[in-house]
Design a protein around this motif. Structure first.
Motif, PDB file in Angstrom:
ATOM      1  N   SER B 531       0.822  -1.207   0.000  1.00  0.00           N
ATOM      2  CA  SER B 531       0.000   0.000   0.000  1.00  0.00           C
ATOM      3  C   SER B 531       0.855   1.256   0.000  1.00  0.00           C
ATOM      4  CB  SER B 531      -0.938  -0.008   1.205  1.00  0.00           C
ATOM      5  OG  SER B 531      -0.195  -0.158   2.387  1.00  0.00           O
ATOM      6  N   LYS B 532       2.065   1.153   0.531  1.00  0.00           N
ATOM      7  CA  LYS B 532       2.900   2.347   0.569  1.00  0.00           C
ATOM      8  C   LYS B 532       3.263   2.837  -0.830  1.00  0.00           C
ATOM      9  CE  LYS B 532       7.291  -0.099   0.909  1.00  0.00           C
ATOM     10  NZ  LYS B 532       7.935   0.275  -0.341  1.00  0.00           N
ATOM     11  N   ASP B 533       3.212   1.919  -1.778  1.00  0.00           N
ATOM     12  CA  ASP B 533       3.594   2.302  -3.131  1.00  0.00           C
ATOM     13  C   ASP B 533       2.412   2.806  -3.948  1.00  0.00           C
ATOM     14  OD1 ASP B 533       6.190   1.567  -2.637  1.00  0.00           O
ATOM     15  OD2 ASP B 533       5.866  -0.504  -3.272  1.00  0.00           O
ATOM     16  N   LEU B 534       1.265   2.871  -3.312  1.00  0.00           N
ATOM     17  CA  LEU B 534       0.069   3.254  -4.060  1.00  0.00           C
ATOM     18  C   LEU B 534      -0.371   4.658  -3.700  1.00  0.00           C
ATOM     19  CD1 LEU B 534      -2.225   0.112  -3.839  1.00  0.00           C
ATOM     20  CD2 LEU B 534      -1.068   1.012  -5.835  1.00  0.00           C
ATOM     21  N   ARG B 535      -1.067   5.248  -4.631  1.00  0.00           N
ATOM     22  CA  ARG B 535      -1.773   6.485  -4.354  1.00  0.00           C
ATOM     23  C   ARG B 535      -3.131   6.364  -5.002  1.00  0.00           C
ATOM     24  NH1 ARG B 535      -0.014  12.205  -3.829  1.00  0.00           N
ATOM     25  NH2 ARG B 535      -1.446  11.763  -2.162  1.00  0.00           N
ATOM     26  N   GLU B 536      -4.066   7.074  -4.436  1.00  0.00           N
ATOM     27  CA  GLU B 536      -5.332   7.133  -5.130  1.00  0.00           C
ATOM     28  C   GLU B 536      -5.148   8.057  -6.325  1.00  0.00           C
ATOM     29  OE1 GLU B 536      -9.249   7.318  -3.322  1.00  0.00           O
ATOM     30  OE2 GLU B 536      -8.220   7.136  -1.396  1.00  0.00           O
ATOM     31  N   ALA B 537      -5.691   7.654  -7.425  1.00  0.00           N
ATOM     32  CA  ALA B 537      -5.512   8.479  -8.612  1.00  0.00           C
ATOM     33  C   ALA B 537      -6.676   8.265  -9.535  1.00  0.00           C
ATOM     34  CB  ALA B 537      -4.216   8.109  -9.327  1.00  0.00           C
ATOM     35  N   ALA B 538      -7.077   9.334 -10.170  1.00  0.00           N
ATOM     36  CA  ALA B 538      -8.209   9.242 -11.073  1.00  0.00           C
ATOM     37  C   ALA B 538      -7.755   8.831 -12.460  1.00  0.00           C
ATOM     38  CB  ALA B 538      -8.931  10.578 -11.140  1.00  0.00           C
ATOM     39  N   GLU B 539      -6.522   9.107 -12.746  1.00  0.00           N
ATOM     40  CA  GLU B 539      -6.071   8.922 -14.120  1.00  0.00           C
ATOM     41  C   GLU B 539      -5.988   7.439 -14.488  1.00  0.00           C
ATOM     42  OE1 GLU B 539      -1.646   9.835 -14.231  1.00  0.00           O
ATOM     43  OE2 GLU B 539      -2.286  10.358 -12.237  1.00  0.00           O
ATOM     44  N   VAL B 540      -6.132   7.202 -15.721  1.00  0.00           N
ATOM     45  CA  VAL B 540      -5.933   5.871 -16.263  1.00  0.00           C
ATOM     46  C   VAL B 540      -4.865   6.045 -17.320  1.00  0.00           C
ATOM     47  CG1 VAL B 540      -6.961   3.994 -17.542  1.00  0.00           C
ATOM     48  CG2 VAL B 540      -8.343   5.323 -15.956  1.00  0.00           C
ATOM     49  N   GLY B 541      -3.895   5.239 -17.280  1.00  0.00           N
ATOM     50  CA  GLY B 541      -2.950   5.498 -18.342  1.00  0.00           C
ATOM     51  C   GLY B 541      -1.797   4.545 -18.389  1.00  0.00           C
ATOM     52  N   THR B 542      -1.107   4.670 -19.469  1.00  0.00           N
ATOM     53  CA  THR B 542       0.031   3.808 -19.657  1.00  0.00           C
ATOM     54  C   THR B 542       1.282   4.463 -19.130  1.00  0.00           C
ATOM     55  OG1 THR B 542       0.436   4.793 -21.792  1.00  0.00           O
ATOM     56  CG2 THR B 542      -0.952   2.855 -21.748  1.00  0.00           C
ATOM     57  N   GLY B 543       1.192   5.743 -18.913  1.00  0.00           N
ATOM     58  CA  GLY B 543       2.375   6.401 -18.393  1.00  0.00           C
ATOM     59  C   GLY B 543       3.366   6.730 -19.472  1.00  0.00           C
ATOM     60  N   SER B 544       3.932   5.727 -20.054  1.00  0.00           N
ATOM     61  CA  SER B 544       4.969   6.077 -21.011  1.00  0.00           C
ATOM     62  C   SER B 544       4.646   5.506 -22.380  1.00  0.00           C
ATOM     63  CB  SER B 544       6.314   5.544 -20.544  1.00  0.00           C
ATOM     64  OG  SER B 544       6.580   4.331 -21.187  1.00  0.00           O
ATOM     65  N   ASN B 545       5.215   6.097 -23.360  1.00  0.00           N
ATOM     66  CA  ASN B 545       5.014   5.656 -24.724  1.00  0.00           C
ATOM     67  C   ASN B 545       6.205   4.876 -25.227  1.00  0.00           C
ATOM     68  OD1 ASN B 545       2.503   6.425 -25.295  1.00  0.00           O
ATOM     69  ND2 ASN B 545       3.033   8.312 -26.363  1.00  0.00           N
ATOM     70  N   THR B 546       7.133   4.645 -24.363  1.00  0.00           N
ATOM     71  CA  THR B 546       8.359   4.030 -24.815  1.00  0.00           C
ATOM     72  C   THR B 546       8.696   2.853 -23.917  1.00  0.00           C
ATOM     73  OG1 THR B 546       9.086   6.227 -25.364  1.00  0.00           O
ATOM     74  CG2 THR B 546      10.730   4.505 -25.450  1.00  0.00           C
ATOM     75  N   VAL B 547       8.999   1.768 -24.513  1.00  0.00           N
ATOM     76  CA  VAL B 547       9.556   0.657 -23.753  1.00  0.00           C
ATOM     77  C   VAL B 547      10.777   0.222 -24.517  1.00  0.00           C
ATOM     78  CG1 VAL B 547       9.242  -1.717 -23.015  1.00  0.00           C
ATOM     79  CG2 VAL B 547       7.367  -0.106 -22.809  1.00  0.00           C
ATOM     80  N   GLY B 548      11.873   0.190 -23.817  1.00  0.00           N
ATOM     81  CA  GLY B 548      13.106  -0.179 -24.494  1.00  0.00           C
ATOM     82  C   GLY B 548      13.377   0.813 -25.598  1.00  0.00           C
ATOM     83  N   ASN B 549      13.661   0.307 -26.752  1.00  0.00           N
ATOM     84  CA  ASN B 549      13.991   1.190 -27.863  1.00  0.00           C
ATOM     85  C   ASN B 549      12.779   1.505 -28.716  1.00  0.00           C
ATOM     86  OD1 ASN B 549      16.684   1.358 -27.290  1.00  0.00           O
ATOM     87  ND2 ASN B 549      17.106  -0.583 -28.301  1.00  0.00           N
ATOM     88  N   TYR B 550      11.656   0.980 -28.310  1.00  0.00           N
ATOM     89  CA  TYR B 550      10.519   1.063 -29.209  1.00  0.00           C
ATOM     90  C   TYR B 550       9.506   2.056 -28.695  1.00  0.00           C
ATOM     91  CZ  TYR B 550      12.875  -3.143 -30.574  1.00  0.00           C
ATOM     92  OH  TYR B 550      13.838  -4.026 -30.949  1.00  0.00           O
ATOM     93  N   GLU B 551       8.930   2.741 -29.616  1.00  0.00           N
ATOM     94  CA  GLU B 551       7.950   3.738 -29.268  1.00  0.00           C
ATOM     95  C   GLU B 551       6.625   3.381 -29.889  1.00  0.00           C
ATOM     96  OE1 GLU B 551       8.717   7.853 -30.077  1.00  0.00           O
ATOM     97  OE2 GLU B 551      10.826   7.540 -29.588  1.00  0.00           O
ATOM     98  N   LEU B 552       5.632   4.062 -29.383  1.00  0.00           N
ATOM     99  CA  LEU B 552       4.323   3.916 -29.967  1.00  0.00           C
ATOM    100  C   LEU B 552       4.412   4.287 -31.444  1.00  0.00           C
ATOM    101  CD1 LEU B 552       1.510   3.232 -28.940  1.00  0.00           C
ATOM    102  CD2 LEU B 552       1.099   5.665 -28.685  1.00  0.00           C
ATOM    103  N   TYR B 553       3.736   3.541 -32.262  1.00  0.00           N
ATOM    104  CA  TYR B 553       3.649   3.756 -33.705  1.00  0.00           C
ATOM    105  C   TYR B 553       4.943   3.468 -34.450  1.00  0.00           C
ATOM    106  CZ  TYR B 553      -0.629   6.093 -32.261  1.00  0.00           C
ATOM    107  OH  TYR B 553      -1.830   6.369 -31.678  1.00  0.00           O
ATOM    108  N   ASP B 554       5.842   2.789 -33.806  1.00  0.00           N
ATOM    109  CA  ASP B 554       7.024   2.361 -34.544  1.00  0.00           C
ATOM    110  C   ASP B 554       6.657   1.190 -35.450  1.00  0.00           C
ATOM    111  OD1 ASP B 554       8.792   4.149 -33.692  1.00  0.00           O
ATOM    112  OD2 ASP B 554       9.850   2.849 -32.295  1.00  0.00           O
ATOM    113  N   LEU B 555       7.320   1.159 -36.580  1.00  0.00           N
ATOM    114  CA  LEU B 555       7.193   0.007 -37.459  1.00  0.00           C
ATOM    115  C   LEU B 555       8.282  -0.972 -37.039  1.00  0.00           C
ATOM    116  CD1 LEU B 555       5.802  -1.159 -40.030  1.00  0.00           C
ATOM    117  CD2 LEU B 555       7.678  -0.183 -41.321  1.00  0.00           C
ATOM    118  N   VAL B 556       7.875  -2.149 -36.654  1.00  0.00           N
ATOM    119  CA  VAL B 556       8.868  -3.093 -36.146  1.00  0.00           C
ATOM    120  C   VAL B 556       8.815  -4.383 -36.948  1.00  0.00           C
ATOM    121  CG1 VAL B 556       8.931  -2.170 -33.818  1.00  0.00           C
ATOM    122  CG2 VAL B 556       7.253  -3.903 -34.386  1.00  0.00           C
TER     123      VAL B 556
END
Lengths: 117, 1130
Positions: B531-556
């Motif tokens: 619970s210490k790592d949590l906060r109440e939050a209204a947002e829904v989201g992925t947070g980031s658009n990048t994982v590793g070297n790849y981004e959203l909408y990359d052609l892979v």
């Protein structure tokens, strides 16, 4: 005069829990503690050495002139032999030694600096 | 101090005898154990006797007050321990030095020993005297002095000093330093060497103790928490300096600083926070194979040094070879297991597996444990002792994952439940840090346990909260922060703030103590976090658009056949839409590479080229619209449309079923445009010369590069260049203010070099028709935009256009493109046309041929002119050069030229050639004449493709000498007619340098730099011709009233003489060096300072060869007749 360890960095250096003198384990084994051998009797007794000395110490003092040194006096090592001493030693002497000291009317002061007056 | 000791001493005295006996007994076995020892001891007794004898008398005298008052000094030399029966013997052996040392050491407590020795002496000496006396002498003689010395030394050591706990009774505060004490001095040393240096100081002190210059320091110390410095106790800084002299790593030069007296004690009191370990504590291993691994303390040795840990083993299940299996080879193997080798993964010990891999003899079973390679494994865990130093005990922060691993036992034993309290304990400190006002917390410890409320305030470790619920509602209470934890209830929407699940959001489904389980919004999986790592939050989201070297909408690239576009990124997986329209869940490691399709070109349903970021729509099917994200193999297009919910708006379709939303011009539609781009002959020369990237790629919009004037809005009347277009919006770089503005194309008008404006979208001449000539050559030039887009934009003047065309460079720098031309497809193409040039294929001088066959005056002209200029042009086409030169000469007069051309029947639409028929005599200055080169159109790709009989460009050239200037652009590589030589003639004699050029106001700034030469004085007998051919600089030039002779003041280079010279004799020097700074004194570039890029081979001024010059800091090339080029000095 305590034996001065030849290797300053050696991880194996041990400090006496009672008088805080730092020596190499081999020196403790050969000659015991130069200050408190009478009580601790570590000579030729690795077990005693293990229980009465520790590698857990912090700060090293070279006591060149114990009689006149304020540092030695503060550390309560002024009456001990010259040598290397630890500023702080973690741990307590075994209970039977503590009892022995008490029976002699000597107050045991752990060298961990946890309680100071 | 002594007061304190006296009572102590008394105590000792009473117990003294007793102790001595004990000592004796204790000593005896020790001494006897080695057989050798008995001898010295006997001897010792004898010696003692001797001494005893000597002293007997005196002792008698002072019997009651300690009989040995005189002996006492002697005793002091030796160890006066409780059992000092041998003291006197030692005295006899008497090693002075040692005694002295001893004295120093023990001088302080003589009185203690005094009492003790009394008894001892009495008892022992008497007992042993008789016994030993007799044997003593023999033995004494048997021994070498060395042996004796050794024996004595040993005895010295063996004496244990009674431990008295010196000064133990004095409170520390009374030990504070006083002004009488020596001072502490701080000395800088090399970090990491502090301890060595303290040791060195000690050794040095011992070494030099008895020399003439002993060290005068009292002590030196170092603290681990104060790196880079040591403290030396001494009376003066000088003594410290002296002590440090010669020690490596000490920097006394950095200052030896006095420690203020009030700070001295605190230096020795520094205490680092120590974490005490108890069984159950989580720690991490600092180094080695298990570095970073979590471990749990199982047991501890009494002094806290060795810590028994339980951790998940990392056993190498792939022993490299048989040698590794052989225990004897273990040593050899070890060094190879360096950091480069992979460490085995964490895995619980499995007896069967180990047996399989390592064989039976490596594993032994002992009770419930297995012993394997000297380690004990219990319940699958490794149990091993580690040194305290090898552990990380602070900031362990075990994660839930790690901890659950510990609970996952092989045998499914009772310990299966997560010991949450242990985890909570481990992360408690962190928990305090993450609390924030407004957090909903509950108290789980102490009296208020169970209360929950909202945090009002956090003050250090105390949290003030407003309780909620029950009868405490609204009350404020202060609770230690470690006793509260965040409170969540099922249904809360939370966000993870830390850990591996950072930024994950979800709905809480269950709460168990401080572990909260929620369903992730993204992956719909249940995730448990503290619970210490949590906060109440209204947002829904992925947070980031990048994982590793790849981004959203990359052609892979997924595999050899499959590519896809990432349309959604989850915590560590991607959702990818592949080219077949299937959605895949892909881990980063499954992606072999990212593909770049920004340069990929595909064609849409109408044959338009289709590029990334184009807005398109499907012409069939669903008619979806979208922006092109990527194209693949010119066949698949991945589009994105935010309005489409499915797959994040990404969909895949075929490029052939797409149509551009923004209609493109017809020009680009034509196959011709495309083909020309593919024509290496056309592209190659450009690449080498102007920044190739822009050229190779071709314009996206043919308006790019156009020079335009804003006709509406705040920027009205501004002139600029279109840098980019996006639909109806153009980005225009203004000439003024170096600004780029976004403006609707409607508000722009193409600006012609003559200042006329015309709508941007005015249909351009289509290259493959010789198109109705417009009044404007630039329009046609525009169609070449593909190759020289910015030329036009930047310099709406024909010279520029010329100057920058690749043809120029190509022709002058490289083997003549015409020669090559024969090999290009263009040539082939042309050769298919009924074009006379077709014949030119074979011979390299088609012009010649052509001319030869036609009754064209130029032919003759060519013959005539050839000798004069042929040299200037590459061997391949000398004839052509010559050919064109001549007509050009005549051009000024000839409107007949035009007719000739037409009649020559090149197959070009006659009107195309006719229209330009501007009087060549109009000269350089009239803008209109520049529009002449309509024939330039002939040079368009169409020509090369041979789709039209456009070839006869040469005719155009000859027709309008002025036009010649613009022609080369068009012809770049392909048309022979473009021969650069055409220029030469074009400069008719009517084009001269103004005799009063010196006084042109635009040159004023450069006057002093102009390099000039005096010419013509000889013939005029001006100043006796003395100054003929002397070079110099203009000092001043002032235009005089017309009736006076114009003069300028010149300083001559050779002797520095200054004088006025009649201006007409002042001629510019000839620019001869590449990269020479020059000033253009005529033509359109008049007044510009430029740099010579290339020199004509032939610098006959009268023939006005061209000098290729470029603006100093731009990469542009202009052609300027050399007579207009004046070199500039510094």
């Amino acid at each position: 005069m305590a034996a001065i360890p030849s290797q300053a960095r050696s991880k194996t250096l041990r400090a006496c829990l009672l008088c805080s003198v730092i020596q190499a384990p081999i020196d403790f084994k050969k000659n015991g503690c130069p200050n408190c051998e009478e009580v601790l009797q570590m000579k030729n007794s690795p077990d005693r050495i293990a229980s009465c000395t520790t590698t857990q110490f912090d700060g090293v003092i070279a006591v060149v002139d114990p009689d006149n040194s304020w540092v030695a006096r503060w550390q309560r090592t002024a009456k001990y032999v010259r040598g290397m001493y630890a500023v702080r030693v973690t741990g307590r002497i075994p209970e039977e030694v503590e009892d022995e000291l008490t029976s002699r009317g000597i107050k045991y002061r752990p060298r961990d600096q946890n309680d100071q007056d | 101090m002594s007061n304190d000791e006296h009572p102590m001493f008394d105590d000792d005295r009473h117990g003294g005898a007793q102790e001595e006996e004990e000592e004796e007994q204790a000593d005896e076995p020790m001494d006897d154990a080695p057989s050798k020892k008995s001898k010295p001891r006997q001897k010792g007794l004898e010696e003692e006797d001797e001494e005893e004898d000597e002293e007997e008398d005196e002792e008698d005298e002072e019997e009651d007050t300690g009989r040995k008052s005189k002996k006492r000094p002697k005793h002091r030399h030796k160890k006066r321990d409780a059992l000092s029966r041998f003291l006197d013997i030692e005295a006899e052996v008497s090693e002075d030095e040692e005694e002295e040392e001893d004295e120093e050491e023990y001088g302080a407590d003589n009185f203690i020993t005094h009492g003790e020795t009394d008894d001892v002496d009495d008892e022992l000496t008497r007992r042993n005297h008789a016994l030993l006396d007799s044997s003593r002498h023999f033995e004494e003689e048997d021994k070498s002095p060395e042996e004796i010395a050794k024996a004595v030394a040993r005895r010295h050591r063996d004496r244990a000093v009674p431990y008295t706990g010196d000064m133990n009774e004095i409170p520390q505060r009374l030990l504070m330093p006083s002004v009488h004490d020596a001072s502490l001095w701080q000395v800088r040393v090399k970090p990491g060497r502090e301890r060595d240096i303290v040791f060195s100081l000690m050794r040095k002190a011992i070494d030099v103790e008895y020399t003439a210059r002993p060290l005068n320091i009292l002590s030196a110390f170092q603290r681990d928490s104060l790196p880079g410095m040591i403290y030396v106790e001494a009376r003066s800084a000088k003594q410290v300096q002296q002590a440090c002299l010669g020690l490596v790593g000490v920097y006394p030069s950095r200052g030896i600083q006095l420690v203020p007296i009030e700070e001295m004690a605190s230096l020795l009191q520094i205490k680092k926070q120590e974490m005490t370990l108890t069984p159950g504590t989580w720690v991490r291993i600092r180094r080695g194979k298990y570095a970073g691994d979590l471990a749990q303390v199982v047991d501890l040795t009494e002094n806290g040094e060795d810590i028994g840990l339980r951790l998940i083993p990392r056993i190498d299940m792939n022993p490299r070879d048989d040698a590794a299996l052989d225990p004897a080879a273990k040593k050899r193997k070890k060094p190879t297991a360096g950091p480069g080798t992979m460490r085995p993964p964490q895995r619980l010990f499995n007896y069967e597996e180990i047996l399989k891999v390592w064989g039976r003899k490596h594993v032994t079973k002992r009770n419930q444990s297995f012993v394997f390679q000297n380690d004990t494994y219990t319940d699958g865990f490794l149990e091993k002792d580690f040194k305290f130093n090898a552990l990380i005990v602070d900031d362990v922060n075990p994660t839930l994952d790690e901890i659950t691993q510990f609970t996952r036992r092989q045998d499914g034993g009772e310990d299966n439940v997560v010991n949450l309290s242990a985890i909570a304990e481990a992360s408690r400190k962190a928990a305090i840090a993450v609390l924030q006002p407004g957090d909903h917390v509950e108290v789980f410890e102490g009296e208020q346990s169970g209360v929950h409320g909202v945090v009002d305030e956090i003050n250090g470790d105390v949290v003030t909260l407003t309780a909620q619920g029950l009868d405490l509602d609204g009350q404020k209470m202060e609770i230690p922060a470690r006793g509260v934890r965040k409170r969540f209830k099922p249904g809360d929407h939370v966000k993870v703030m830390a850990g591996t699940n950072t930024d994950e959001t979800g709905l809480v489904v269950s709460v168990a103590d401080n572990v909260v389980t929620f369903v992730s919004d993204m992956s719909m999986q249940e995730i448990s976090v503290f619970s210490k790592d949590l906060r109440e939050a209204a947002e829904v989201g992925t947070g980031s658009n990048t994982v590793g070297n790849y981004e959203l909408y990359d052609l892979v690239q997924l595999d050899a056949q499959t590519v896809g576009v990432i349309f959604k990124i989850e915590r560590d997986t991607f959702r990818v839409l592949d080219q077949n329209g299937q959605v895949r869940l892909v881990q980063p490691h499954q992606i072999s590479m990212r593909r770049d399709s920004t340069r990929a070109i595909a064609t849409d349903s109408e044959g338009h080229e289709l590029r990334v970021n184009d807005n398109v729509k499907e012409v069939d099917g669903e008619g979806r619209k979208g922006r092109v994200l990527h194209t693949h193999q010119s066949f698949f297009a991945f589009l994105h449309n935010r309005d489409i919910a499915e797959n994040g708006g990404v969909f895949v379709t075929r490029t052939r079923s797409l149509a551009s939303l923004a209609p493109k011009s017809n020009v680009l539609k034509t196959a011709g445009a495309d083909l020309s781009k593919m024509n290496p002959a056309l592209i190659a020369p450009t690449g080498g010369m102007v920044g190739s990237g822009a050229m190779g790629r071709g314009p996206r919009d043919r308006h790019i590069g156009a020079t335009v004037t804003v006709i509406k809005g705040p920027h009205k009347s501004y002139v600029g260049t279109i840098k980019d277009t996006n639909g109806q919006i153009a980005r225009v770089e203004l000439r003024t203010g170096n600004r780029i503005i976004m403006i609707d194309k409607e508000k722009l008008r193409r600006r012609l070099p003559n200042g006329k404006l015309e709508p941007l979208d005015q249909p351009l001449r289509i290259p493959n028709q010789m198109g109705p000539p417009t009044s404007n050559s630039y329009a046609s030039a525009g169609s070449f935009g593909g190759r020289t887009p910015f030329n036009m934009g930047k310099t709406p003047n024909p010279y520029n256009v010329d100057g920058r065309t690749p043809a120029w460079n190509a022709s002058s720098r490289t083997p003549n493109p015409y020669a090559d031309g024969g090999r290009t497809p263009a040539w082939n193409a042309t050769s298919r046309t009924p074009n006379p040039y077709a014949t030119g294929d074979g011979s390299r001088t088609p012009v010649w041929t052509v001319h030869g066959r036609t009754p064209n005056p130029y032919a003759t002209g060519a013959n005539a002119g050839a000798p004069s200029t042929g040299g200037g042009w590459g061997g391949a086409t000398p004839g052509r050069n010559a050919g064109w030169q001549t007509p050009a000469r005549t051009a000024a007069t000839s409107s007949t030229t035009t007719t000739t051309t037409t009649t020559s029947g090149w197959g070009a639409p006659a009107d195309g050639w006719n229209t330009p028929g501007r009087p060549a005599s109009s000269g350089w200055d009239t803008g209109s004449s520049w529009s002449a080169p309509t024939p330039a159109a002939a040079a368009t790709p169409g020509v090369h493709l041979g789709q039209t009989p456009a070839a006869p460009t040469p005719a155009a050239v000859s027709q309008t000498p002025d036009g010649v200037w613009s022609l080369p652009i068009a012809h770049t590589a392909a048309t022979p007619g473009v021969s650069a030589s055409g220029y030469i003639p074009s400069r008719g004699s009517d084009e001269g340098v103004d005799p009063n050029w010196l006084f042109d106001p635009v040159l004023v700034n450069y006057l002093p730099r102009l390099k000039i030469i005096i010419k013509g004085t000889n013939t005029a007998q001006y100043l006796d011709g003395d100054y003929e051919n002397r070079t110099g600089r203009i000092l001043a030039a002032q235009e005089n009233p017309a009736e006076f002779e114009q003069t300028a003041r010149v300083r001559f280079d050779d002797d520095g003489e200054e004088r006025s010279i009649i201006a007409r004799y002042i001629i510019p020097q000839t620019a001869s060096k590449i990269l020479e700074d020059v000033l253009i004194i005529g033509g359109t570039h008049k007044g510009r300072a430029m740099v010579v890029r290339e020199r004509p081979e032939h610098d006959d001024r009268d023939h006005n060869p061209l000098i290729v010059v470029g603006a100093k800091h731009e990469f542009s090339i202009e052609n300027v007749p050399s007579k207009w080029v004046v070199p500039l000095g510094e």
